[in-house]
Design a protein around this motif. Sequence first.
Motif, PDB file in Angstrom:
ATOM      1  N   ILE A 112      -6.654  -3.920  -5.936  1.00  0.00           N
ATOM      2  CA  ILE A 112      -7.863  -4.381  -5.242  1.00  0.00           C
ATOM      3  C   ILE A 112      -8.823  -3.227  -5.015  1.00  0.00           C
ATOM      4  CG2 ILE A 112      -8.755  -5.415  -3.118  1.00  0.00           C
ATOM      5  CD1 ILE A 112      -7.320  -7.353  -5.058  1.00  0.00           C
ATOM      6  N   ARG A 113      -8.320  -2.058  -4.625  1.00  0.00           N
ATOM      7  CA  ARG A 113      -9.195  -0.898  -4.422  1.00  0.00           C
ATOM      8  C   ARG A 113      -9.883  -0.507  -5.730  1.00  0.00           C
ATOM      9  NH1 ARG A 113      -4.912   1.046  -1.175  1.00  0.00           N
ATOM     10  NH2 ARG A 113      -4.198   2.379  -2.902  1.00  0.00           N
ATOM     11  N   LYS A 114      -9.128  -0.538  -6.802  1.00  0.00           N
ATOM     12  CA  LYS A 114      -9.692  -0.208  -8.117  1.00  0.00           C
ATOM     13  C   LYS A 114     -10.780  -1.211  -8.497  1.00  0.00           C
ATOM     14  CE  LYS A 114      -8.349   0.334 -12.971  1.00  0.00           C
ATOM     15  NZ  LYS A 114      -7.214   0.232 -13.941  1.00  0.00           N
ATOM     16  N   LEU A 115     -10.534  -2.488  -8.221  1.00  0.00           N
ATOM     17  CA  LEU A 115     -11.514  -3.522  -8.541  1.00  0.00           C
ATOM     18  C   LEU A 115     -12.769  -3.359  -7.688  1.00  0.00           C
ATOM     19  CD1 LEU A 115     -12.178  -6.057 -10.131  1.00  0.00           C
ATOM     20  CD2 LEU A 115     -10.927  -7.394  -8.442  1.00  0.00           C
ATOM     21  N   GLU A 116     -12.581  -3.005  -6.435  1.00  0.00           N
ATOM     22  CA  GLU A 116     -13.735  -2.795  -5.557  1.00  0.00           C
ATOM     23  C   GLU A 116     -14.580  -1.616  -6.017  1.00  0.00           C
ATOM     24  OE1 GLU A 116     -12.278  -4.613  -1.275  1.00  0.00           O
ATOM     25  OE2 GLU A 116     -11.680  -2.564  -1.801  1.00  0.00           O
ATOM     26  N   ARG A 117     -13.918  -0.579  -6.523  1.00  0.00           N
ATOM     27  CA  ARG A 117     -14.679   0.557  -7.053  1.00  0.00           C
ATOM     28  C   ARG A 117     -15.505   0.137  -8.259  1.00  0.00           C
ATOM     29  NH1 ARG A 117      -9.873   3.454  -5.826  1.00  0.00           N
ATOM     30  NH2 ARG A 117      -9.185   3.358  -8.003  1.00  0.00           N
ATOM     31  N   ARG A 118     -14.944  -0.728  -9.092  1.00  0.00           N
ATOM     32  CA  ARG A 118     -15.671  -1.199 -10.275  1.00  0.00           C
ATOM     33  C   ARG A 118     -16.855  -2.071  -9.880  1.00  0.00           C
ATOM     34  NH1 ARG A 118     -11.753  -3.700 -14.675  1.00  0.00           N
ATOM     35  NH2 ARG A 118     -13.752  -3.819 -15.736  1.00  0.00           N
ATOM     36  N   VAL A 119     -16.656  -2.915  -8.853  1.00  0.00           N
ATOM     37  CA  VAL A 119     -17.733  -3.795  -8.393  1.00  0.00           C
ATOM     38  C   VAL A 119     -18.787  -3.010  -7.626  1.00  0.00           C
ATOM     39  CG1 VAL A 119     -18.253  -5.743  -6.860  1.00  0.00           C
ATOM     40  CG2 VAL A 119     -16.256  -5.832  -8.359  1.00  0.00           C
ATOM     41  N   GLY A 120     -18.344  -1.983  -6.900  1.00  0.00           N
ATOM     42  CA  GLY A 120     -19.275  -1.194  -6.099  1.00  0.00           C
ATOM     43  C   GLY A 120     -19.486  -1.756  -4.713  1.00  0.00           C
ATOM     44  N   ALA A 121     -18.568  -2.633  -4.268  1.00  0.00           N
ATOM     45  CA  ALA A 121     -18.684  -3.228  -2.938  1.00  0.00           C
ATOM     46  C   ALA A 121     -17.310  -3.681  -2.477  1.00  0.00           C
ATOM     47  CB  ALA A 121     -19.654  -4.420  -2.963  1.00  0.00           C
ATOM     48  N   ARG A 122     -17.169  -3.813  -1.145  1.00  0.00           N
ATOM     49  CA  ARG A 122     -15.911  -4.326  -0.610  1.00  0.00           C
ATOM     50  C   ARG A 122     -15.784  -5.807  -0.930  1.00  0.00           C
ATOM     51  NH1 ARG A 122     -13.813  -1.141   3.603  1.00  0.00           N
ATOM     52  NH2 ARG A 122     -12.055  -2.593   3.556  1.00  0.00           N
TER      53      ARG A 122
END
Length: 295
Positions: free
Chosen positions: A37-47
């Motif tokens: 989830i943290r990795k995905l949030e970094r890719r999206v650029g938002a929580r």
Amino acid sequence: MLERHEIESFLTLAEELHFGRTAERLGVTTGRVSHVIRKLERRVGARLFERTSRVVRLTPVGRRLADDLRPHVAGMEEALRRAVRAGRGVTGRLRVAYVGDATSTVLMRAVSLFSERHPDCEVLVSEAHLSGTRAGLLDGSIDVLIASFPFDGMANGPALVRERRLLAVPVDHVLAGADSVSLEVLADHPVVQYPAVTSAAFKRDRTPDRTPSGRPVRRGPVGNTHSEMLSLVALGRGVLPVGELTREYSRRPDIAYVPIHDAPPIRRGPVWLEANTTARVLAFVRAAEDASPLS
């Protein structure tokens, strides 16, 4: 592109809103879910989730992503279900291939019997080159390949043909007139090699790095096709262990074939991708076995 495990982890957490239950459903650790989830949030650029010690909830961005992803995932799952339904019936098209003339005869017998049993399934037959057999199985352009065993990483059906091993040498080679030879002679002459894409297990079986007693085998040049490998033998660039059907289907005045008296027989039969084990494939394998002279 999102990876499958990222989508699965995100949508499961969006449904459970609990890292422990999400990890249990996915069969992973909570740490693994948090990392994804943290990795995905970094890719999206938002929580995507608000986390406290007591509660996990979707952020507006996370809710929008979940709403956008769900119909696409559902569509993919339905496409897979349709494919499974189609795979359970012996209809449609089956793409079969063979490597070299030595396997074409057994393939044609199998195709004939299969077509008699399953007239609603069209069989497309093609010849495959050594360098493209694995790629064809992986990309689905080949459903079943009749080839030599072993073929690692693939499902291997029953042996349809067994043949003695011979050593292909130039017609004027010192071994050309021998009644038979041992595998130990491979240490005394360079051995022509199969292309790099060929199955590692197959190469260990056909062109080993060492003889049975442990003597190193010198590698000769690489051929991209079986015909090219035999041409390298004829040019004196090396010797090559082959099956006796090669002598029948590749008669050349510049090559002699000498029996190898201490080698196990070569086995040939159907090979297919395990994930592509459909009713069509299994029916063809059964027909090939029933049509084989070994059955």
